[in-house]
Design an enzyme around this catalytic site. Structure first.
Site, PDB file in Angstrom:
ATOM      1  CG  ASP A   1      -4.853   0.320   7.388  1.00 31.64           C
ATOM      2  OD1 ASP A   1      -4.472   1.401   6.925  1.00 31.64           O
ATOM      3  OD2 ASP A   1      -5.566   0.213   8.400  1.00 31.64           O
TER       4      ASP A   1
ATOM      5  CE  LYS B   1      -4.953   2.105   0.427  1.00 30.91           C
ATOM      6  NZ  LYS B   1      -5.196   1.306   1.623  1.00 30.91           N
TER       7      LYS B   1
ATOM      8  N   GLY C   1      -3.603   6.519   6.023  1.00 32.73           N
ATOM      9  CA  GLY C   1      -2.250   6.508   6.575  1.00 32.73           C
ATOM     10  C   GLY C   1      -1.453   5.505   5.763  1.00 32.73           C
ATOM     11  CG  HIS C   2      -1.398   5.682   2.226  1.00 33.10           C
ATOM     12  ND1 HIS C   2      -1.864   6.561   1.285  1.00 33.10           N
ATOM     13  CD2 HIS C   2      -2.466   4.968   2.634  1.00 33.10           C
ATOM     14  CE1 HIS C   2      -3.163   6.380   1.128  1.00 33.10           C
ATOM     15  NE2 HIS C   2      -3.557   5.424   1.947  1.00 33.10           N
TER      16      HIS C   2
ATOM     17  CD  GLN D   1      -9.962   6.269   2.800  1.00 37.14           C
ATOM     18  OE1 GLN D   1     -10.381   6.777   1.787  1.00 37.14           O
ATOM     19  NE2 GLN D   1      -9.133   6.890   3.605  1.00 37.14           N
TER      20      GLN D   1
END
Ligand code: GDP
Ligand code: IMO
Ligand code: MG
Length: 426
Positions: free
Chosen positions: A12, A15, A39-40, A220
């Site tokens: 988080d 990225k 989750g991006h 990650q």
């Protein structure tokens, strides 16, 4: 240009935002690890896009590739592709034949394993990631290519069930009809995504040979790496730069640039040691909206941790740094940065491996004054680095001095345009 972009903390780091920002310079963006535990978030002119399985470069690059190192939930992928195609109809998507498949049974196993871990509960995302990688390495896993053959899926589901029967006691999967339904559902989702399947190692190599620019996007963060993160509070895959080779089939020898992304402070979801944690981190959590993109869980918050950052910079052999959420950190009146770890009064020159060491760890900090609200963001962005508040520049230059790396990208807001570049990215 062949690059890899990675998170340098506990995930988080932002990225997604940076990947989207730089992907205008790349033809292909390739994911090589993890699954929908990622989750991006990408924000373009106020419009928010969330990526879990599809590479976050999808809005700007021509081709996105999901590599063999990934674990893919076909149901989630179908939804994500449908959504993406609403904004980008002609996006070219390729998925490795060798990527492993997450089933509903894996998600159930993820929860069961967490229950059994009890005190050593990791706080996983419950996305079935661990159990799917377990099956991959147990050589019982289901790959994308298997989804074209009902008999193979049926056999594999039965094998996985038999191996994990004890764990699945009391679950719906004890009922053969439920397992049968899962086989049918996998075939049906398989049918929808088979058209994207390819031998992506060849696709990537051929694109490389024809001179295309390729960006590998790590999910990650370095501290969640299964080998070098704070074990066992890690994810089930390698998250460091080296993983791009095994997770995509492309040689590490051809990578020109390693870009490391870090947040101006630190956040972590899930359990485990967190040396620079702020025990009452709610101010930064609220200012930064630090709630999980995937699970909605409140993220634990800490100060920027230089010993940790230097470790992941070393492990990834980072060339260039990107910092995010500088706008958020600046709102704090006083900012701290962790500079040193000591145990029993002695500075340690390694990143601890034994959990007991974290209990004894003493963290030294230096303080910086905040730089306040960035109310004139657009103005600063147009004028560039020189216009940044002096206190912010001092903070950034301190990090550059400590890490020996240049911060080439500075992110001052969630939106793509709220970004300043230096040197190589100009
Ligand atoms: P990722 O997993 O590393 O891609 O990061 P996430 O998307 O899970 O979490 C980062 C969050 O911070 C997202 O909500 C982003 O929109 C947001 N974000 C990224 N960069 C910045 C920034 O510089 N400033 C602010 N305010 N928000 C940012
Ligand atoms: P992105 O790509 C933050 C964490 C989980 C848990 C541990 C293991 O968005 O940075 P898993 O479900 O992988 O078995 O969970 O890893 N975790 C993440 N934390 N961002 C992520 O991805 C994460 N992916 C996994 O919270 O502590
Ligand atoms: Mg995330």
């Amino acid at each position: 240009m062949i690059s890899v972009i990675l998170g340098l903390q506990f995930g988080d780091e932002g990225k997604g935002k940076i990947t989207d920002f730089i992907s205008k310079d790349y033809d292909d963006v390739v994911r090589f690890n993890g699954g929908s535990n990622a989750g991006h978030t990408v924000v373009i002119n106020g419009e928010k896009f969330k990526f879990h399985l599809v590479p976050s470069g999808a809005m700007q690059s021509n081709r996105v590739i999901l590599g063999n190192g990934m674990v893919i939930d076909p149901e989630e992928l179908v939804d994500e592709i449908d959504l993406l195609k609403k904004s980008k109809k002609n996006i070219d998507i390729k998925i490795s034949a060798g990527a492993h498949i997450v089933t509903k049974m894996h998600k159930c196993l993820d929860k069961k394993e967490e229950e059994i871990r009890s005190k050593l509960n990791i706080g996983t995302t419950s996305k079935g990631i661990g159990p799917t990688y377990e099956d991959k390495y147990a050589r019982t896993g289901i790959r994308l290519i298997d989804l074209s053959n009902t008999e193979i899926i049926r056999d594999k589901i039965e094998t996985i069930y038999n191996m994990k029967r004890q764990l699945l006691k009391g679950s719906i999967y004890e009922n053969p009809e439920e397992r049968g339904k899962m086989v049918e559902s996998l075939c049906s989702f398989g049918n929808s995504i088979m058209k994207y399947m390819d031998y992506t190692e060849n696709v990537i190599y051929n694109d490389y040979r024809s001179g295309k620019n390729i960006l590998f996007e790590g999910a990650q963060g370095g501290m969640l790496d299964i080998d070098f993160g704070i074990y066992p509070f890690v994810t089930s895959s390698n998250t460091l730069a080296g993983a791009l080779s095994t997770g995509s089939g492309f040689s590490f020898r051809k990578v020109d640039r390693v870009i490391g992304v870090f947040k101006a402070y630190t956040s972590k979801v899930g359990a485990g040691p967190f040396p620079s944690e702020i025990l009452n981190g709610s101010t930064l959590r609220d200012l930064g909206g630090e709630y999980g993109t995937t699970t909605g869980r409140p993220r634990r918050i800490g100060w920027l941790d230089l010993p940790l950052l230097k470790y992941t910079i070393m492990m990834n052999d980072v060339d260039s740094l990107a910092i995010t959420k500088v706008d958020i950190l600046g709102k704090m009146k006083t900012i701290k940065v962790a500079t040193k770890y000591t145990i029993d009064g002695k500075e340690i020159d390694y990143f601890p491996r034994r959990l007991e060491e974290f209990d004894k760890l003493h963290v030294d900090y230096v303080e910086f004054p905040g730089w306040g609200d960035i109310t004139n963001g657009e103005d600063i962005i147009s004028k560039g680095y020189q216009e940044l508040p002096e206190n912010m520049k001092k903070f950034l230059e301190f990090i550059e001095g400590e890490t020996g790396k240049t911060i080439d990208i500075i992110s001052l807001g969630e939106d793509r345009r709220m970004t300043i570049t230096k040197q190589i990215f100009n």
